[in-house]
Design an enzyme around this catalytic site. Sequence first.
Site, PDB file in Angstrom:
ATOM      1  CG  HIS A  95     -10.268   4.773  -8.218  1.00  0.00           C
ATOM      2  ND1 HIS A  95     -10.157   3.402  -7.392  1.00  0.00           N
ATOM      3  CD2 HIS A  95     -11.898   4.940  -8.511  1.00  0.00           C
ATOM      4  CE1 HIS A  95     -11.064   2.990  -7.650  1.00  0.00           C
ATOM      5  NE2 HIS A  95     -11.586   3.013  -8.490  1.00  0.00           N
ATOM      6  CG  ASP A 133      -9.040   7.332  -1.590  1.00  0.00           C
ATOM      7  OD1 ASP A 133      -9.604   6.676  -0.493  1.00  0.00           O
ATOM      8  OD2 ASP A 133      -9.822   7.671  -2.302  1.00  0.00           O
ATOM      9  CD  GLU A 184      -3.184   1.110   0.584  1.00  0.00           C
ATOM     10  OE1 GLU A 184      -3.138   2.872  -0.317  1.00  0.00           O
ATOM     11  OE2 GLU A 184      -3.122   0.740  -0.161  1.00  0.00           O
TER      12      GLU A 184
END
Length: 827
Positions: A802, A672, A640
């Site tokens: 995203h 995010d 991540e």
Amino acid sequence: MAAPLQPRRQAPLEEGHVAAPEQPREKQGVQSPEQLPLTAGLQALSVRSRRPAGIFQDLVVNTRESLEHVKHSKTGSEGKVIELLANHFQVTYPPWIAYKYNIDYKPDIKDIDLRENLLFQHESTFGRRHIFDGNSLLLPRRLQSSNVELVSWTRDGGIVKITVHFSKELRPTHPDCLRYYNILFRRTLKLMNFKQIGRNYYDENSKENFCDNRLEAWRGYVTSVLPYEHSLTLCSDICHKLLRLETAYDIIMRRCEKSLQDKYIREEVSKELVGLIVFTRYNNKTYRVDAINWDQSPRDTFKKSDGSEITFVEYYMQQYNQIITDLDQPLLVSQGRWRKGQKNTPHEPVLLIPQLCYPTGLSDELRQKSKDMSKLTKFMQLYPWERKNELEAFINKIRVNRTAQNELQRWSLRFDTNCLPISGRILRDVKIFQRDVSFGIGPQPADWMRESRSTPLLTVKSLSHWVLLHPREHGNNAQSLLRSLRKVTPTMGITVGQANMYEVNEDPSSYISTLRKCVTSHTNMVVCILPDSEKHRYDEIKKFLCIHCPVPSQCVVAETLMSGNTLLTITTKIAQQMNCKMGGALWKVETGLQKTMFIGIDCFHDIVNRQKSIAGFVASTNEELTKWYSQCVFQEPGQELVDGLSSCLEAALDSWFRNVQQQPDSVVVYRDGVGDGQLQALLDHEIPQLVSHLRKHQVKLTFIVVKKRINTRFFVQSQGRLQNPPSGTVIDVALTREEWYDFYIVSQSSKHGTVTPTHYNVIYDTICLDPDTVQRLTYKLCHMYYNFPGTIRVPAPCHYAHKLAYFVGQNIQQEPHNSLSNCLYYL
């Protein structure tokens, strides 16, 4: 209904062994410490991680203490005050100090249920008031000795030595203490016969059948006791679990009936089952199907951890009293749980019997039953007044349940039965600017599709040299698209030149071979009409046009061009998308910050195929936020935290300088995809990469964590009943953390169901943005996503990141050509 079984993990097996489901727990025994190692019966027990569930362990990271400008107040003042209700319930907790004890077993016991049973053979020592998490014990009083040694006996007469060590005193709001409160609350739900699936609890009596009794929908509850600025609250929300009443075996057999060749059967079965989440009713657990093992069947044996072998048929009969009827069915393979941040973590395969696995969620076939789909949507999509009433009824059910109350009263825990009242503010209207006009967008409705298509766009890129591919049988759809484009584009200021049209076959190779011939260095757009939404064809086209022959492209499924009355609206959206992909801009907002670059960062994790994770990095490269630089970073599966941010930032700053001719004064990052437990990791790993580069140029930085997956909901009383708060509602009191510079914004406008707010947490800020500025700025950026003429849940750079990460990870799996980095080719 019996209390639900606890989920347990498998014991590690030696290399080459297959991890099978949980081992039998009957006749479990432990030898005396002098007779170590353990007996085979105990060795066969499944293992649960010794690390206690620590949902609070990182919440105490104080990111606000270093932000001098909000040390005294982080509350804004702009906007109209609005009174709200939240799906939180005030918690009254015990006023006394609690005492934590660590528990050790000799020989060591892995199974949490057996650990608990052995420990509470000595309940007279601890009393009725106790909370045990498998590794430590919470008591309301201190034992006479700091170290207590106990001896317990197993069913087989084995001896286990238990040592109880005093750890520390805990105040009622200590993070450890709060974790125990959550364990206690979930224990009360079990006592009330709620069924645990994963982390949530479901009411089996609420289930309803849909789709001709082929689908079962359960209603459940998400709960968590959390600390906020002035109090503890119980956050409770409603969730649903969809269980198909057919098994994975039924799906396999249906495919076998349709296909005669074994090769095609296997391909079709894999296509339908791999990636699905299946539910095993015998142990109340869910697994992801990662592969089909056609070389093994229930007849085969697997080696237990004690060295003995057993067939799958015998195992399921002994352990769960399940009879397997087809001994030749293949086995499903699940690689185990996959969580973010599990870099280089081995995943033990679990083999499952298709006959005992029930897929969750909706299949394409079930989705087509439109009549039942509307009923299912009504069951799941609760409106604010329905959600609030149901949640209050849930809390009241706990209050009147004698068993639950006895359990809670031992610890003096009480919950208000009414939703928590809270104040919010509605931010001012946001003004949208196109080329010749501007218009204000109020809280209801936050949509400007009509305005955007009836006036020239901010910056237009004409379709001067473009290519249109279509299958022979969809030539009419191609002509329909051309006619509609010529109708809708003049008012937006877009010039549509003559398209170079080519007929292709439906297979991907036909599209690719045609594109090789017709795309030149002058081509500024490729449009491909597709016969259907088949993923492989789409992926191959996008790979070619993003990697090997880089040019902006638009794929359109032919069916969408048959929409009659809505065709012009669809064509308008297509034209606007193409304009953005070629580098144009639709509209802008005034952020109020001068010479500021805005960056969005998000990650995509391929949890099905275990491929590399993709980090998306998108940055504005001019002051108007109409030009964007995009780059993706390939990382290890599950990783991540992003490496390589410094090089991404350097490339973005170079692009900014080419557009503006001077460097920005400040950079605002919206990050995010990370949880509360990763805040310190961001401060230690990602932010230093950005700071080290920006410090050379004396550029200031603000870093904001964006969290979409939250269970908090807000309601407002309007027109005699509860409704969703209007778009632009901000909440920065009561349900925020004392240690954080955080707030919520409801940016979307929704007429259906209950809207979900977004939580923002400013964890680093040398620009020193005051609360009103950062809240107003964040809301304005929710108006800047060019794929939708309305407000979205997160700021535009965040959603662009995203989209980029998802597109690369799902569709092309390779790094796009750098010539596309300055346009939004992935919209």
